[in-house]
Design an enzyme around this catalytic site. Sequence first.
Site, short mmCIF file in Angstrom:
data_model
loop_
_atom_site.label_atom_id
_atom_site.label_comp_id
_atom_site.label_asym_id
_atom_site.label_seq_id
_atom_site.Cartn_x
_atom_site.Cartn_y
_atom_site.Cartn_z
CB SER A 11 -0.91 0.01 1.23
OG SER A 11 -0.12 0.04 2.41
CB CYS A 73 0.57 -5.22 1.75
SG CYS A 73 -0.80 -4.31 2.48
CB CYS A 183 1.88 -3.44 9.46
SG CYS A 183 1.90 -2.07 8.28
CB THR A 184 5.54 -4.69 5.09
OG1 THR A 184 4.59 -3.90 4.37
CG2 THR A 184 5.25 -6.17 4.88
#
Length: 267
Positions: A11, A73, A183-184
């Site tokens: 994202s 993601c 969450c990356t």
Amino acid sequence: MDKRPIGVMDSGLGGLSVIRVLREQLPQESVIFVGDQGHFPYGTKTKEQIQQLALRIGKFLLEQDVKMMIIACNTATAAALRLLQNELPIPVIGVIKPGAMAATQHHYKKIGVIGTESTIKNGAYAKTLAKLNPDLSVISSPAQPLVSIVEHGQTGTSEAQKAVDTELEVFDNQSIEALILGCTHFPFLQKEIHNKLGSNVQLIDPAFETIRQAKELLTGKNQLSDNLASSINLYSTGDAKDLVAGAQQWLPNGYSKCAHIELNEEG
């Protein structure tokens, strides 16, 4: 051998944390990355919206002749992994199952998970961890504001530490042994997270197990590259300057090019 690139999507800037590991583990692989900053954040969108966006990116990557797609993601993995695996004629892997597998390889009894609102709300990690180790105690908590801290280039600031301290208060006095960075974007806040939780809490970055699985899959299909002049091409659906700033900070060996792209409804 197969010199076609690996496609990676996120994202926003978080996917760079996965590319960083990919370059460490598979330096001869070329990468095409799409950061969907024009539609950031994913964590507050519906499943259907995320699926539509991820499918558009998948089709774009397919047009670039990638041999594999990594959904870097967690939110998009939870919402769209199965869809993309069904729709695209290439292997597609996500980051949630690898992250859960990395956590259950150790004999932890109690761990925490942080992620976007969407990832935590749909219980993606809790469900996967329960299948792998039903006896594991899991505390999941959304930490959506931390995504914006990274996206806005505020890591290493007092604002970042304050945000981490606030978002991770839920783990005070919980005696967790490890924390999955679900969450990356979050690996870029490891210093602040360690400051809050203490160095005795192990931080699990799903990227390492994800890339290990990618390497295993490509090896099995004889599709590893032997390209000594591999490249990293970055694309943003938002302002490419933001992606350039992130890449300059977090990709130590640089990148080949960065450009803005528009993805239409048909991909």
